[in-house]
Design an enzyme around this catalytic site. Structure first.
Site, PDB file in Angstrom:
ATOM      1  N   THR A  88      21.505 -11.286  26.957  1.00  0.00           N
ATOM      2  CA  THR A  88      20.923 -12.258  27.883  1.00  0.00           C
ATOM      3  C   THR A  88      20.972 -11.724  29.316  1.00  0.00           C
ATOM      4  OG1 THR A  88      21.841 -13.953  26.416  1.00  0.00           O
ATOM      5  CG2 THR A  88      20.987 -14.696  28.546  1.00  0.00           C
ATOM      6  N   HIS A 106      17.401  -6.841  17.910  1.00  0.00           N
ATOM      7  CA  HIS A 106      18.764  -6.443  17.552  1.00  0.00           C
ATOM      8  C   HIS A 106      18.763  -5.444  16.390  1.00  0.00           C
ATOM      9  CE1 HIS A 106      20.554  -9.293  20.236  1.00  0.00           C
ATOM     10  NE2 HIS A 106      20.054 -10.333  19.622  1.00  0.00           N
ATOM     11  N   SER A 109      32.913 -13.630  20.824  1.00  0.00           N
ATOM     12  CA  SER A 109      31.704 -14.277  21.333  1.00  0.00           C
ATOM     13  C   SER A 109      30.840 -14.784  20.179  1.00  0.00           C
ATOM     14  CB  SER A 109      30.920 -13.283  22.202  1.00  0.00           C
ATOM     15  OG  SER A 109      29.811 -13.912  22.797  1.00  0.00           O
ATOM     16  N   GLY A 167      31.686 -15.381  29.755  1.00  0.00           N
ATOM     17  CA  GLY A 167      31.214 -14.248  30.551  1.00  0.00           C
ATOM     18  C   GLY A 167      32.326 -13.414  31.155  1.00  0.00           C
TER      19      GLY A 167
HETATM   20  P1  A3P Z   1      31.124 -14.699  25.893  1.00  0.00           P
HETATM   21  O1  A3P Z   1      30.914 -15.476  24.632  1.00  0.00           O
HETATM   22  O2  A3P Z   1      32.265 -13.740  25.801  1.00  0.00           O
HETATM   23  O3  A3P Z   1      31.222 -15.568  27.096  1.00  0.00           O
HETATM   24  P2  A3P Z   1      24.263 -12.115  24.216  1.00  0.00           P
HETATM   25  O4  A3P Z   1      23.525 -12.391  25.455  1.00  0.00           O
HETATM   26  O5  A3P Z   1      24.097 -10.715  23.713  1.00  0.00           O
HETATM   27  O6  A3P Z   1      24.033 -13.157  23.189  1.00  0.00           O
HETATM   28  O7  A3P Z   1      25.809 -12.152  24.603  1.00  0.00           O
HETATM   29  C1  A3P Z   1      26.410 -13.352  24.994  1.00  0.00           C
HETATM   30  C2  A3P Z   1      27.640 -13.038  25.825  1.00  0.00           C
HETATM   31  O8  A3P Z   1      27.228 -12.604  27.141  1.00  0.00           O
HETATM   32  C3  A3P Z   1      28.489 -14.264  26.037  1.00  0.00           C
HETATM   33  O9  A3P Z   1      29.826 -13.779  26.125  1.00  0.00           O
HETATM   34  C4  A3P Z   1      27.953 -14.786  27.349  1.00  0.00           C
HETATM   35  O10 A3P Z   1      28.814 -15.669  28.014  1.00  0.00           O
HETATM   36  C5  A3P Z   1      27.758 -13.499  28.118  1.00  0.00           C
HETATM   37  N1  A3P Z   1      26.786 -13.628  29.219  1.00  0.00           N
HETATM   38  C6  A3P Z   1      25.647 -14.360  29.246  1.00  0.00           C
HETATM   39  N2  A3P Z   1      25.025 -14.247  30.409  1.00  0.00           N
HETATM   40  C7  A3P Z   1      25.771 -13.416  31.172  1.00  0.00           C
HETATM   41  C8  A3P Z   1      25.644 -12.919  32.520  1.00  0.00           C
HETATM   42  N3  A3P Z   1      24.622 -13.280  33.274  1.00  0.00           N
HETATM   43  N4  A3P Z   1      26.592 -12.083  32.952  1.00  0.00           N
HETATM   44  C9  A3P Z   1      27.645 -11.726  32.189  1.00  0.00           C
HETATM   45  N5  A3P Z   1      27.817 -12.173  30.918  1.00  0.00           N
HETATM   46  C10 A3P Z   1      26.901 -13.007  30.404  1.00  0.00           C
END
Ligand code: A3P
Length: 319
Positions: free
Chosen positions: A71, A129, A159, A287
């Site tokens: 994301t 993915h 996560s 995050g």
């Molecule tokens: P956590 O569950 O550890 O908080 P993806 O986007 O691949 O689905 O991964 C989701 C993870 O990225 C989650 O981790 C989410 O909180 C974190 N995430 C989403 N947006 C983010 C951002 N802008 N900066 C840093 N981490 C982010």
């Protein structure tokens, strides 16, 4: 008028029904296809991509293992490449979830909407993915660029475990973390096993560094500025000195930050649609780096670390 509900592809249903099935992560049903596990709902898309999709030379791919920072990387690549089209104060990221700005091909193809991807003007930013070994034939020789993000395997598991839990209907029991760890170690999770996923992209980044940029979530968190600049350069739209002086890089980082995105109205909703199965608010949990410490005993962490080391040891890849 009313948005039409797309009809999922059915032509691969017979094939898919013969594949190994795992229901340990219910409500998500996983099927094993060509060595990796995929949500059954996305698998028609994965197969259709393999059979029909050809990358363009100008395509940019945002690739990742689920929960590794997709994301964030989508937001960054989109914000950086569109910064001159949209003033940052009125940027589409204020009202759209990053997954609406950069589409995940697997879902679109699974819904039989490949034509919407064909219709996108170049340069496109696309996401999936899929492991590199499954995507290779669709992109090889095209000259397209790839950005891959990986993350500490332990944090990915934590996560994913939380994310899966958010999809659970209330009458369903939650997956105990110990069982989640066990399944994850066996490679049973979406796009799993994680180790070959990471290694295949890492090795490709060594073979073709000019076309494949390999990033680590933890390093991006540690040094967001240098990573934003590196991304911009890699994508062929480096920040000018004037932009740097005006604070454009900082502004983009702020717009794409966890806090900022999480607190936007669009990302606070339980909104979802046929394409975006995840509720937008479930994409922004904590995050942070190292949240595994709040979920794993030292023995659990050691076990997972050992498996990771075992898998990475001959490659030269270090975490
Ligand atoms: P956590 O569950 O550890 O908080 P993806 O986007 O691949 O689905 O991964 C989701 C993870 O990225 C989650 O981790 C989410 O909180 C974190 N995430 C989403 N947006 C983010 C951002 N802008 N900066 C840093 N981490 C982010």
């Amino acid at each position: 008028g009313e948005e039409q509900n797309p009809t999922p592809l059915q032509e691969y249903d017979d094939l898919i029904s013969t594949l190994p099935l795992d229901e340990g992560w219910l409500p998500v049903r996983l099927r094993k296809y060509q060595g990796s596990w995929f949500p059954e709902l996305n698998l028609p898309g994965v197969i259709a991509i393999q059979q029909h999709f050809k990358a363009r030379p100008t395509d940019l791919f945002v690739l990742s293992f689920p929960k590794a920072g997709t994301t964030w990387l989508k937001a960054l690549t989109f914000a950086i490449t569109t910064r001159t089209q949209h003033p940052l104060a009125h940027h589409p990221l204020h009202s759209l979830n990053p997954h609406q700005c950069v589409v995940t091909m697997d879902r679109i193809f699974a819904l039989g909407q490949a034509s919407t991807i064909e219709a996108m003007p170049s340069p496109r930013i696309l996401s999936t993915h899929m492991p590199f070994s499954l995507l290779r034939d669709s992109i090889e020789g095209s000259g397209c660029r790839i950005i891959y993000v990986c993350r500490d395997v332990k944090d990915v598991l934590v996560s994913w475990w939380h994310f899966n839990d958010k999809m659970r209907p209330p009458e369903m029991d939650r997956v105990p973390f110990a069982k989640a760890l066990e399944m994850f170690c066996e490679g049973i999770c979406p796009s799993g096993p994680i180790w070959s996923h990471v290694l295949e992209y890492w090795e490709e980044s060594l073979r073709r560094p000019e076309k494949v940029l390999f990033l680590k979530y933890e390093e991006m968190m540690e040094e967001p500025m240098s990573h934003a600049k590196r991304l911009a350069e890699f994508m062929g739209c480096p920040f000018s000195l004037e932009e740097e002086r005006e604070g454009v890089v900082e502004e983009i980082l702020k717009l794409c930050s966890f806090e900022k995105l999480r607190n936007l109205e669009v990302n606070k909703t339980h909104k979802r649609d046929a394409v975006h199965l995840a509720k937008f608010d479930s994409l922004f949990r904590k995050g942070k780096v190292g949240d595994w410490r709040n979920h794993m005993s030292p023995e659990m962490a050691r076990k997972l670390d050992e498996i990771t080391q075992q898998n990475f040891k001959d490659s030269g890849f270090t975490v």
